[in-house]
Design an enzyme around this catalytic site. Structure first.
Site, PDB file in Angstrom:
ATOM      1  N   VAL A   1     -10.571  -0.194   7.490  1.00 20.39           N
ATOM      2  CA  VAL A   1     -11.658  -1.176   7.401  1.00 20.39           C
ATOM      3  C   VAL A   1     -12.156  -1.237   5.967  1.00 20.39           C
ATOM      4  O   VAL A   1     -12.523  -0.211   5.392  1.00 20.39           O
ATOM      5  CB  VAL A   1     -12.831  -0.811   8.335  1.00 20.39           C
ATOM      6  CG1 VAL A   1     -13.963  -1.819   8.182  1.00 20.39           C
ATOM      7  CG2 VAL A   1     -12.365  -0.749   9.785  1.00 20.39           C
TER       8      VAL A   1
ATOM      9  N   VAL B   1       0.834  -1.203   0.000  1.00 22.63           N
ATOM     10  CA  VAL B   1       0.000   0.000   0.000  1.00 22.63           C
ATOM     11  C   VAL B   1       0.868   1.252   0.000  1.00 22.63           C
ATOM     12  O   VAL B   1       0.639   2.189  -0.776  1.00 22.63           O
ATOM     13  CB  VAL B   1      -0.955   0.007   1.207  1.00 22.63           C
ATOM     14  CG1 VAL B   1      -1.784   1.295   1.233  1.00 22.63           C
ATOM     15  CG2 VAL B   1      -1.866  -1.206   1.171  1.00 22.63           C
TER      16      VAL B   1
ATOM     17  N   LYS C   1     -11.563  -5.095  12.988  1.00 23.07           N
ATOM     18  CA  LYS C   1     -12.413  -4.203  12.206  1.00 23.07           C
ATOM     19  C   LYS C   1     -13.786  -4.045  12.851  1.00 23.07           C
ATOM     20  O   LYS C   1     -14.376  -2.956  12.809  1.00 23.07           O
ATOM     21  CB  LYS C   1     -12.529  -4.731  10.781  1.00 23.07           C
ATOM     22  CG  LYS C   1     -11.187  -4.724  10.045  1.00 23.07           C
ATOM     23  CD  LYS C   1     -11.239  -5.492   8.737  1.00 23.07           C
ATOM     24  CE  LYS C   1      -9.881  -5.483   8.050  1.00 23.07           C
ATOM     25  NZ  LYS C   1      -9.843  -6.317   6.832  1.00 23.07           N
TER      26      LYS C   1
ATOM     27  N   LYS D   1      -5.399  -1.176  11.376  1.00 25.09           N
ATOM     28  CA  LYS D   1      -6.566  -1.638  12.130  1.00 25.09           C
ATOM     29  C   LYS D   1      -6.198  -2.215  13.481  1.00 25.09           C
ATOM     30  O   LYS D   1      -6.921  -2.030  14.470  1.00 25.09           O
ATOM     31  CB  LYS D   1      -7.342  -2.669  11.309  1.00 25.09           C
ATOM     32  CG  LYS D   1      -6.504  -3.862  10.878  1.00 25.09           C
ATOM     33  CD  LYS D   1      -7.239  -4.757   9.908  1.00 25.09           C
ATOM     34  CE  LYS D   1      -6.327  -5.855   9.387  1.00 25.09           C
ATOM     35  NZ  LYS D   1      -5.249  -5.332   8.518  1.00 25.09           N
TER      36      LYS D   1
ATOM     37  N   ASP E   1      -8.405 -10.677  12.291  1.00 21.99           N
ATOM     38  CA  ASP E   1      -8.454  -9.484  11.449  1.00 21.99           C
ATOM     39  C   ASP E   1      -9.860  -8.887  11.447  1.00 21.99           C
ATOM     40  O   ASP E   1     -10.038  -7.671  11.624  1.00 21.99           O
ATOM     41  CB  ASP E   1      -8.027  -9.846  10.029  1.00 21.99           C
ATOM     42  CG  ASP E   1      -8.174  -8.694   9.050  1.00 21.99           C
ATOM     43  OD1 ASP E   1      -7.285  -7.840   9.002  1.00 21.99           O
ATOM     44  OD2 ASP E   1      -9.205  -8.654   8.336  1.00 21.99           O
TER      45      ASP E   1
END
Length: 443
Positions: free
Chosen positions: A134, A18, A207, A107, A203
């Protein structure tokens, strides 16, 4: 906005999948972003662990540095894409202390230290933006925090982990085994070499904590989120779900519970939970395929809202990050303090035991007369009402004792009652094993 506003210094922490895309877009789309933000955004440096490591995007060597602490000093906007708790937490606090706005997709950090970061930002009038934390590219944080701030959100059901959705979707549509699809997901890059965070629901739980905190204006710690993974879902469970008209999805469910005096003095509380659930095939969430994400929001005035799209991917997530960067830049230009988080409702967060929903219980039992009556009696004793029951033969008697599989659909029951009932079923002499217990959501 003003055309001659000073150039804003942007520091980037992390250049992974990212981060590298964010850096590339900041440079290649500099003029467009300046027009939208109202000021030029100067990428002044990128903090990385190893400046010589190979990267998917070609980044100027002079922008790379291993000194993250020095980089955040003097920045107007700090983008944190390192992941993990430390040193990300300390660097964000340092940036906030220096007056910078922060954009993060972390997150895990927000789920564990969000209130600390938001409080630090409030103290100095800065903002923490986290749209990408999220559901990747899907805009869900701003709608919950801003667009629905005047409404009353009752419930959120989210498919917020692309890896598990890819696995369950292929198991449903192709009849594939869990292990085979997981191996494919790892080969395609959807799943890590160690897939625990995804397949065990960690994970998604992080979120869920973030979504519940926003939707109900209440701080929901990660420890309060009930979590179950998908590793117990096999082909037989999938087949039973399909036969009953359901698809199995790993859902993050965030719910405002009302109308029960035991919840709190005000009769309201918050529940946040993650588990594989049965979703009716006509529900919008049932049509979310592959590694996509979707969040289904039920609000009092707005009604039902669906947010759907790519939940991961470098370019897709970078889109959400850059949206936050533009918002942070506009705040600098307009002046004034940042927008703080609203957690003033202070509703209690309750354990899953008080939640009510419907269930599908799958048992393997001795195939002999009277077994169904015993099973029905145990359910009745536990205040769990049967809506449907279907039996199939797994193994003919043939001198060694027959085995049957029973799939029971229940009416609405309290989770605590259901759990205790399942324990009694497991202890019964006629029950060989409890194959699965799945909640039914969205009907």
């Amino acid at each position: 906005m003003t055309a001659d506003y000073r150039r804003l210094r942007v520091a980037l922490l992390g250049a992974g999948a990212v981060g590298a895309q964010v850096a590339n877009l900041l440079r290649t789309h500099a003029d467009e972003l300046a027009d939208r933000a109202g000021a030029a955004l100067d990428l002044v440096g990128i903090a990385v662990r190893d400046v010589d490591a190979p990267r998917d995007v070609d980044l100027p060597r002079e922008l790379l540095t291993a000194d993250a602490e020095k980089l955040v000093v003097g920045a107007d906007i700090v983008i944190e894409l390192m992941g993990g708790i430390e040193p990300a937490r300390s660097l964000i606090l340092q940036a906030i202390g220096a007056g910078a706005d922060v954009v993060t997709a972390n997150k895990a950090l927000l789920a564990t230290h969000g209130p600390e970061l938001f409080e630090a930002a409030d103290q100095v009038g800065a903002s923490v933006h986290y749209e990408a934390a999220v559901a990747g590219a899907i805009p869900i944080i701003r709608p919950l925090r801003d667009s629905l701030a005047g409404d009353r959100v009752h419930r959120i059901m989210g498919i917020v982990n692309g890896t598990t959705n890819y696995i369950l979707d292929r198991m449903d549509r192709e009849g594939s085994d869990f292990a085979d699809v997981l191996a494919d997901a790892q080969r395609l890059g959807y799943a890590e070499a160690d897939p625990t965070a995804d397949v065990e629901g960690y994970d998604a739980a992080q979120k869920a904590a973030i979504l519940a905190s926003l939707a109900f204006h209440t701080s929901v710690p990660i420890e309060a989120v009930h979590r179950e993974g998908i590793t117990a879902i096999d082909k037989g469970v999938m087949d039973a779900a399909r036969h009953a008209g359901y698809v199995i999805k790993l859902l993050a469910v965030c719910e405002r519970l009302t109308g029960r005096d035991e919840l709190s003095p005000a009769g309201e509380a918050v529940s946040a939970r993650v588990y594989p659930a049965l979703v009716p095939r006509e529900h919008p969430l049932a049509s979310v395929h592959g590694a996509n994400n979707a969040v289904f929001v039920q609000a009092e005035a707005a009604g039902n809202l669906m947010f759907y799209g790519a939940g991961a991917g470098g370019v897709q997530t970078a889109s959400a990050v850059l949206g936050d960067v533009v918002s942070a830049a506009r705040r600098h230009i307009a002046g004034g303090v940042g927008v703080g988080e609203s957690t003033r409702a202070n509703l209690p967060v309750v354990e899953i035991g008080v939640v009510t929903t419907r269930y599908q219980i799958t048992l393997e039992v001795a195939d002999e007369p009277g077994v169904l009556a015993i099973v029905a009696g145990i359910l009745a004793e536990g205040r769990v009402s049967i809506a449907t029951m279907e039996q199939t033969v797994v193994r003919e008697a043939n001198g060694q004792g027959g085995l049957a599989r029973i799939v029971i659909g229940t009416h609405t029951a309290v989770e605590r009652d259901l759990s205790e009932t399942v324990d009694r079923l497991q202890a019964s002499d006629v029950v060989e094993r409890v194959v699965s217990v799945l909640r039914v959501e969205g009907d």
